[in-house]
Enzyme design. Sequence first.
Site, PDB file in Angstrom:
ATOM      1  N   CYS A  27       0.832  -1.204   0.000  1.00 44.29           N
ATOM      2  CA  CYS A  27       0.000   0.000   0.000  1.00 44.29           C
ATOM      3  C   CYS A  27       0.877   1.269   0.000  1.00 44.29           C
ATOM      4  O   CYS A  27       1.506   1.578  -0.985  1.00 44.29           O
ATOM      5  CB  CYS A  27      -0.981  -0.029   1.166  1.00 44.29           C
TER       6      CYS A  27
ATOM      7  N   HIS B  74      -3.842  -4.974   0.688  1.00 43.91           N
ATOM      8  CA  HIS B  74      -3.346  -5.485   1.972  1.00 43.91           C
ATOM      9  C   HIS B  74      -3.443  -7.009   2.014  1.00 43.91           C
ATOM     10  O   HIS B  74      -4.534  -7.550   2.188  1.00 43.91           O
ATOM     11  CB  HIS B  74      -4.155  -4.882   3.124  1.00 43.91           C
TER      12      HIS B  74
ATOM     13  N   GLU C 149      -2.408  -8.877   4.359  1.00 42.83           N
ATOM     14  CA  GLU C 149      -2.461  -9.343   5.746  1.00 42.83           C
ATOM     15  C   GLU C 149      -3.879  -9.460   6.298  1.00 42.83           C
ATOM     16  O   GLU C 149      -4.105 -10.114   7.313  1.00 42.83           O
ATOM     17  CB  GLU C 149      -1.624  -8.422   6.657  1.00 42.83           C
TER      18      GLU C 149
ATOM     19  N   SER D 208       0.878 -13.359  38.294  1.00 43.03           N
ATOM     20  CA  SER D 208      -0.462 -12.791  38.380  1.00 43.03           C
ATOM     21  C   SER D 208      -1.556 -13.843  38.272  1.00 43.03           C
ATOM     22  O   SER D 208      -2.716 -13.565  38.528  1.00 43.03           O
ATOM     23  CB  SER D 208      -0.661 -11.772  37.245  1.00 43.03           C
ATOM     24  N   GLY D 209      -1.175 -15.053  37.846  1.00 44.55           N
ATOM     25  CA  GLY D 209      -2.187 -16.067  37.550  1.00 44.55           C
ATOM     26  C   GLY D 209      -2.565 -16.074  36.089  1.00 44.55           C
ATOM     27  O   GLY D 209      -3.282 -16.961  35.627  1.00 44.55           O
ATOM     28  N   GLY D 210      -2.088 -15.071  35.338  1.00 41.93           N
ATOM     29  CA  GLY D 210      -2.402 -14.979  33.909  1.00 41.93           C
ATOM     30  C   GLY D 210      -1.451 -15.804  33.066  1.00 41.93           C
ATOM     31  O   GLY D 210      -0.434 -16.324  33.541  1.00 41.93           O
ATOM     32  N   VAL D 211      -1.771 -15.890  31.772  1.00 43.29           N
ATOM     33  CA  VAL D 211      -1.010 -16.723  30.843  1.00 43.29           C
ATOM     34  C   VAL D 211       0.425 -16.211  30.688  1.00 43.29           C
ATOM     35  O   VAL D 211       1.386 -16.985  30.740  1.00 43.29           O
ATOM     36  CB  VAL D 211      -1.706 -16.764  29.464  1.00 43.29           C
ATOM     37  N   ASP D 212       0.588 -14.900  30.496  1.00 40.23           N
ATOM     38  CA  ASP D 212       1.911 -14.347  30.185  1.00 40.23           C
ATOM     39  C   ASP D 212       2.910 -14.589  31.312  1.00 40.23           C
ATOM     40  O   ASP D 212       4.023 -15.084  31.089  1.00 40.23           O
ATOM     41  CB  ASP D 212       1.813 -12.848  29.886  1.00 40.23           C
ATOM     42  N   SER D 213       2.529 -14.225  32.542  1.00 43.28           N
ATOM     43  CA  SER D 213       3.485 -14.380  33.645  1.00 43.28           C
ATOM     44  C   SER D 213       3.747 -15.860  33.932  1.00 43.28           C
ATOM     45  O   SER D 213       4.859 -16.238  34.308  1.00 43.28           O
ATOM     46  CB  SER D 213       2.997 -13.653  34.902  1.00 43.28           C
ATOM     47  N   THR D 214       2.739 -16.705  33.709  1.00 42.36           N
ATOM     48  CA  THR D 214       2.919 -18.146  33.945  1.00 42.36           C
ATOM     49  C   THR D 214       3.930 -18.740  32.969  1.00 42.36           C
ATOM     50  O   THR D 214       4.852 -19.466  33.368  1.00 42.36           O
ATOM     51  CB  THR D 214       1.573 -18.886  33.799  1.00 42.36           C
TER      52      THR D 214
END
Length: 509
Positions: free
Chosen positions: A79, A167, A169, A221-227
């Site tokens: 583009c 585009h 994508e 934190s219990g979240g996916v990222d920190s785990t």
Amino acid sequence: MQNKVLILDFGSQYTQLIARRVRELFIFCEIFPYNKIPENVEKYKAVILSGSPFSVHNQDAPHPDLSKIKGKIPLLGVCYGAQYLAHNFGGNVELSNTREYGRANLSFIEENGILFKYLELDAQVWMSHADTIAKLPDNFYKIASTEDVEFAAYKIHNEQTYGIQFHPEVYHTTDGKQLLENFLVDIANVKQDWTPLSFVETTVADLKEKLQDDKVVLGLSGGVDSTVAAVLLDKAIGKNLYCIFVNNGLLRKHEFERVLDQYQHMGLNIKGVDASDKFLEKLEGITDPEGKRKAIGNTFIDVFDDEAHLISDVSWLGQGTIYPDVIESVSVKGPSATIKSHHNVGGLPDFMKLKIVEPLRMLFKDEVRRVGKSLGIDDELLGRHPFPGPGLGIRILGDVTDEKVRILQEVDFIFVEGLKNWNLYDNVWQAGAMLLPVDSVGVMGDERTYEKVVALRAVSSTDGMTADWVDLPYKFLQEISNKIINGVKGVNRVVYDISSKPPATIEWE
């Protein structure tokens, strides 16, 4: 990592989507602003120029230095990127007489060309531009057209340089992923070897080399990222990783005990700290959303710092930062002025004197989940919905009290458990309840009541950047509403939020 692709960002809303499509091809890529091209650009196997909200004729239009790229590394302009190349090397870009936005179909494709290999005539593409290329420079030639756009794609003679005015994508370009694969694999000879397993192997080896025998402290934190970040660090340094899970009193019902139990079963070196009273005390009387975030963030830092100081000789702070946060911080437009405070651990004070280690800083959210799966992390943890750092503090509109937290925890528990019981939980990106600062008239038995209103929210999304509300079954909503009103003292009305993002955000504060 030598086998990688560079995407230069000109401020397009679709730039991250280009990266996601490239990653789906098992090819590693990085996004940099057009005016911060990496010094070692020659190490990239291919370069993609993104779209842009600018016109090439704008006075402040992006103007990258491509002297080390064009003609030396395979290059694809998308583009604005295509228009910039045409305009800058002797072509003519004009304001189009026809509307070039939305679906279009290819009416011409160069025979035996590599970029459009496996694409059929009449294949659908997505246009999104006001300018159009009216004339190509002398050494450029056309390789695709649509009915309204003659130079939908071009190539430069004797160079692996291409431009497309649509585009690839976006979902609406039906063979966009194929076109990107043609460019990256067949033209640029990039290997498709970037997989969750290869990421784990490389990252763990890098962490071992970087951290050696140093100690790392990580706030879970219990979240996916920190785990996932914790498990990667644990594989690299084992017991030298010290995890701290703080209960801020604003978690979901039973979450502190449940998550702590899960982490301990995973063999992580973890300490649970219940600081509920301290957080609620600091929140007393605060109604402004940003004020609440800051109070929660600052209290977290105080608690975390106290706990970190109980561990001797800690050198590093581990964080679950992911790639969209990294991109945001170095974007073309500069860091967003509206980024909410308390993102991850965020903004730790200088007195902590810790170096930062972020094992996931190059991953998107869905990639984090795939890496977590390859690490053998339990599906229940990986499938957990995102939950805001300030927790229920920003789902209680107005001031936060013990009683309001109790009410919202009960409502949230009924809603989320209901989603699981109806097998709807995995079809939802994020769900929760908001306690509104509104008293609503109701009738319970023979009595008139004035009690709280709660709003339920459930959205579908890939990464949280955009989101649609989920069309939950009426019977489900009816059941949940009845359970909440009959089972939670203090609530007499339930509403369902049917706003999409944008314009609304996922959270209400």
